[in-house]
Scaffold this motif. Structure first.
Motif, mmCIF file in Angstrom:
data_model
loop_
_atom_site.group_PDB
_atom_site.id
_atom_site.type_symbol
_atom_site.label_atom_id
_atom_site.label_comp_id
_atom_site.label_asym_id
_atom_site.label_seq_id
_atom_site.Cartn_x
_atom_site.Cartn_y
_atom_site.Cartn_z
ATOM 1 N N LEU A 160 6.249 3.720 -10.411
ATOM 2 C CA LEU A 160 4.839 4.040 -10.620
ATOM 3 C C LEU A 160 4.090 2.867 -11.235
ATOM 4 O O LEU A 160 2.921 2.629 -10.913
ATOM 5 C CB LEU A 160 4.703 5.279 -11.509
ATOM 6 N N SER A 161 4.761 2.095 -12.087
ATOM 7 C CA SER A 161 4.098 0.922 -12.664
ATOM 8 C C SER A 161 3.769 -0.094 -11.574
ATOM 9 O O SER A 161 2.693 -0.728 -11.602
ATOM 10 C CB SER A 161 4.977 0.279 -13.742
ATOM 11 N N VAL A 162 4.663 -0.253 -10.591
ATOM 12 C CA VAL A 162 4.398 -1.151 -9.464
ATOM 13 C C VAL A 162 3.269 -0.595 -8.605
ATOM 14 O O VAL A 162 2.366 -1.329 -8.170
ATOM 15 C CB VAL A 162 5.668 -1.358 -8.617
ATOM 16 N N SER A 163 3.312 0.713 -8.372
ATOM 17 C CA SER A 163 2.277 1.357 -7.558
ATOM 18 C C SER A 163 0.895 1.184 -8.173
ATOM 19 O O SER A 163 -0.084 0.876 -7.480
ATOM 20 C CB SER A 163 2.605 2.845 -7.411
ATOM 21 N N ARG A 164 0.797 1.346 -9.467
ATOM 22 C CA ARG A 164 -0.493 1.197 -10.143
ATOM 23 C C ARG A 164 -0.966 -0.263 -10.116
ATOM 24 O O ARG A 164 -2.160 -0.533 -9.945
ATOM 25 C CB ARG A 164 -0.391 1.694 -11.582
ATOM 26 N N ALA A 165 -0.013 -1.201 -10.262
ATOM 27 C CA ALA A 165 -0.382 -2.615 -10.262
ATOM 28 C C ALA A 165 -1.000 -3.035 -8.928
ATOM 29 O O ALA A 165 -1.927 -3.850 -8.887
ATOM 30 C CB ALA A 165 0.845 -3.469 -10.573
ATOM 31 N N PHE A 166 -0.482 -2.468 -7.831
ATOM 32 C CA PHE A 166 -0.962 -2.841 -6.500
ATOM 33 C C PHE A 166 -1.938 -1.825 -5.914
ATOM 34 O O PHE A 166 -2.360 -1.967 -4.763
ATOM 35 C CB PHE A 166 0.218 -3.018 -5.544
ATOM 36 N N GLU A 167 -2.265 -0.788 -6.684
ATOM 37 C CA GLU A 167 -3.112 0.298 -6.191
ATOM 38 C C GLU A 167 -2.555 0.840 -4.871
ATOM 39 O O GLU A 167 -3.254 0.904 -3.855
ATOM 40 C CB GLU A 167 -4.564 -0.162 -6.038
ATOM 41 N N ALA A 168 -1.299 1.226 -4.917
ATOM 42 C CA ALA A 168 -0.584 1.728 -3.739
ATOM 43 C C ALA A 168 -0.272 3.208 -3.898
ATOM 44 O O ALA A 168 -0.373 3.775 -4.986
ATOM 45 C CB ALA A 168 0.716 0.940 -3.553
ATOM 46 N N GLY B 114 -2.189 9.579 -15.287
ATOM 47 C CA GLY B 114 -3.500 9.813 -14.693
ATOM 48 C C GLY B 114 -3.581 9.456 -13.223
ATOM 49 O O GLY B 114 -4.661 9.142 -12.714
ATOM 50 N N VAL B 115 -2.440 9.506 -12.519
ATOM 51 C CA VAL B 115 -2.406 9.188 -11.091
ATOM 52 C C VAL B 115 -2.412 10.491 -10.299
ATOM 53 O O VAL B 115 -1.542 11.346 -10.505
ATOM 54 C CB VAL B 115 -1.153 8.355 -10.737
ATOM 55 N N PRO B 116 -3.347 10.682 -9.370
ATOM 56 C CA PRO B 116 -3.469 11.966 -8.681
ATOM 57 C C PRO B 116 -2.413 12.178 -7.600
ATOM 58 O O PRO B 116 -1.860 11.223 -7.055
ATOM 59 C CB PRO B 116 -4.861 11.892 -8.049
ATOM 60 N N LEU B 117 -2.167 13.446 -7.298
ATOM 61 C CA LEU B 117 -1.287 13.832 -6.202
ATOM 62 C C LEU B 117 -2.086 13.862 -4.918
ATOM 63 O O LEU B 117 -3.124 14.525 -4.833
ATOM 64 C CB LEU B 117 -0.668 15.212 -6.479
ATOM 65 N N ALA B 118 -1.632 13.116 -3.902
ATOM 66 C CA ALA B 118 -2.357 13.051 -2.629
ATOM 67 C C ALA B 118 -2.189 14.352 -1.861
ATOM 68 O O ALA B 118 -1.077 14.890 -1.758
ATOM 69 C CB ALA B 118 -1.846 11.885 -1.800
ATOM 70 N N GLU B 119 -3.267 14.848 -1.326
ATOM 71 C CA GLU B 119 -3.245 16.064 -0.522
ATOM 72 C C GLU B 119 -3.265 15.690 0.958
ATOM 73 O O GLU B 119 -4.055 14.837 1.375
ATOM 74 C CB GLU B 119 -4.458 16.943 -0.850
ATOM 75 N N LYS B 120 -2.390 16.326 1.750
ATOM 76 C CA LYS B 120 -2.346 16.042 3.174
ATOM 77 C C LYS B 120 -3.679 16.412 3.818
ATOM 78 O O LYS B 120 -4.177 17.522 3.665
ATOM 79 C CB LYS B 120 -1.210 16.824 3.841
ATOM 80 N N GLY C 289 -6.462 15.197 2.986
ATOM 81 C CA GLY C 289 -7.553 14.997 2.045
ATOM 82 C C GLY C 289 -7.986 13.547 1.991
ATOM 83 O O GLY C 289 -7.477 12.682 2.717
ATOM 84 N N GLU C 290 -8.923 13.264 1.108
ATOM 85 C CA GLU C 290 -9.427 11.902 0.947
ATOM 86 C C GLU C 290 -8.322 11.001 0.413
ATOM 87 O O GLU C 290 -7.564 11.382 -0.496
ATOM 88 C CB GLU C 290 -10.607 11.908 -0.028
ATOM 89 N N VAL C 291 -8.204 9.791 0.968
ATOM 90 C CA VAL C 291 -7.189 8.841 0.525
ATOM 91 C C VAL C 291 -7.637 8.205 -0.782
ATOM 92 O O VAL C 291 -8.704 7.593 -0.849
ATOM 93 C CB VAL C 291 -6.939 7.749 1.588
ATOM 94 N N LYS C 292 -6.823 8.365 -1.823
ATOM 95 C CA LYS C 292 -7.100 7.764 -3.117
ATOM 96 C C LYS C 292 -5.931 6.866 -3.501
ATOM 97 O O LYS C 292 -4.773 7.239 -3.319
ATOM 98 C CB LYS C 292 -7.302 8.840 -4.186
ATOM 99 N N LEU C 293 -6.238 5.704 -4.021
ATOM 100 C CA LEU C 293 -5.203 4.762 -4.443
ATOM 101 C C LEU C 293 -5.526 4.266 -5.846
ATOM 102 O O LEU C 293 -6.671 3.935 -6.134
ATOM 103 C CB LEU C 293 -5.134 3.574 -3.471
ATOM 104 N N ARG D 247 0.807 -1.218 0.000
ATOM 105 C CA ARG D 247 0.000 0.000 0.000
ATOM 106 C C ARG D 247 0.844 1.273 0.000
ATOM 107 O O ARG D 247 0.351 2.334 -0.354
ATOM 108 C CB ARG D 247 -0.938 0.005 1.224
ATOM 109 N N LYS D 248 2.106 1.169 0.386
ATOM 110 C CA LYS D 248 2.970 2.352 0.391
ATOM 111 C C LYS D 248 4.335 1.974 -0.166
ATOM 112 O O LYS D 248 5.013 1.093 0.355
ATOM 113 C CB LYS D 248 3.116 2.923 1.805
#
Length: 286
Positions: free
Chosen positions: A24-32, A89-95, A97-101, A4-5
């Protein structure tokens, strides 16, 4: 087991783009969430080494130059992350804010790089490193993540990799380190289309440990072939890489530093060889 991280320490070099793309390819594969960490040196730590004869103005100029250099490097890392994540198309997480993966975050932290990386690695599922400036993947920061923080690391060499883990080879020597690497790699293994267990040794290599690992993986729904490889007197690290490359593997899983780091540095070893010569992604754990 889940990823997840994913932490990626970067320094603002040209090769950051390839490392970021692979991570990023690994992150997208695991929705992390992909957390990119830039560590800027604290210029005040260099003051004791300047000597008493250096004027205050010179010190201030040096510190200002260090700050400006770090600002520029940090900006390069953030720009690369913003572009690559935006293109994917991967969003930047806002501190707060809503957690998006999947998502990405950028951290800019001041301190000693190995200490900062170790601290942020402790609560990360995977740490991704590029080759570094010395030709040895990750440098001391990789050792800090794997040895001090006890986390698995992924070496992402030479080029962008997508996917990572479609075909996996496991370098198996029945050690605790190799076992830790296998358990850390379970998320990759469960999604892999092909898994091969490589046992490198002499002509009389015992097939038992490889079969035991295959039985364990079967409980996770992973079917693995066991290959016994006669090293014929060659270095195990060299043979392991050769076999993995010949199998067109896009992930090698192995234990790291079964011997001491000092011994590996002085007389060489499997870990040191892989870190210096890897041409495919490598997942290591200690």
């Amino acid at each position: 087991m889940s990823v997840r991280k994913i932490l990626v320490p970067l320094a603002g070099r040209a090769e950051d783009v390839e490392v970021l793309t692979t991570a990023l390819s690994v992150s997208r594969a695991f929705e992390a969430q992909l957390v990119v960490l830039f560590t800027r040196p604290d210029p005040t730590e260099a003051l004791p080494y300047l000597g008493d004869g250096v004027s205050g103005q010179v010190i201030e100029d040096l510190m200002q130059a260090a700050r400006e250099g770090a600002d520029q490097a940090s900006g390069r890392v953030k720009s690369a992350l913003t572009k690559i994540a935006g293109d994917a198309g991967v969003p930047l997480a806002e501190k707060g804010g809503e957690v998006k993966l999947p998502s990405v975050r950028f951290l800019d932290v001041t301190g000693r790089r190995d200490e900062v990386v170790a601290a942020h690695s402790r609560l990360s599922d995977l740490i991704v490193f590029g080759e570094g400036t010395t030709g040895v993947a990750g440098g001391t920061a990789l050792e800090a993540a794997m040895m001090s923080a006890g986390r698995p690391v992924l070496i992402a060499p030479q080029k962008s990799w997508n996917p990572v883990g479609g075909s996996v080879c496991i370098g198996w020597d029945d050690s605790a380190e190799a076992a830790h690497a296998v358990t850390a790699a379970i998320p990759f293994l469960e999604e892999a289309k092909k898994v091969t267990i490589l046992c490198v040794g002499g002509k009389e290599l015992d097939p038992g440990p490889g079969s035991t690992l295959a039985d364990y993986l079967e409980l996770h729904g992973v079917v693995a072939d066991v290959h016994l490889v006669d090293a014929a007197g060659r270095a195990a690290g060299e043979v392991l890489l050769e076999q993995a490359e010949a199998a067109k593997t896009d992930l090698l899983v192995m234990g790291g530093y079964s011997h001491s780091r000092l011994r590996e540095f002085i007389i060489g070893g499997v870990t040191q060889h892989i870190r210096s010569h890897a041409t495919i992604p490598v997942l290591m754990a200690h």
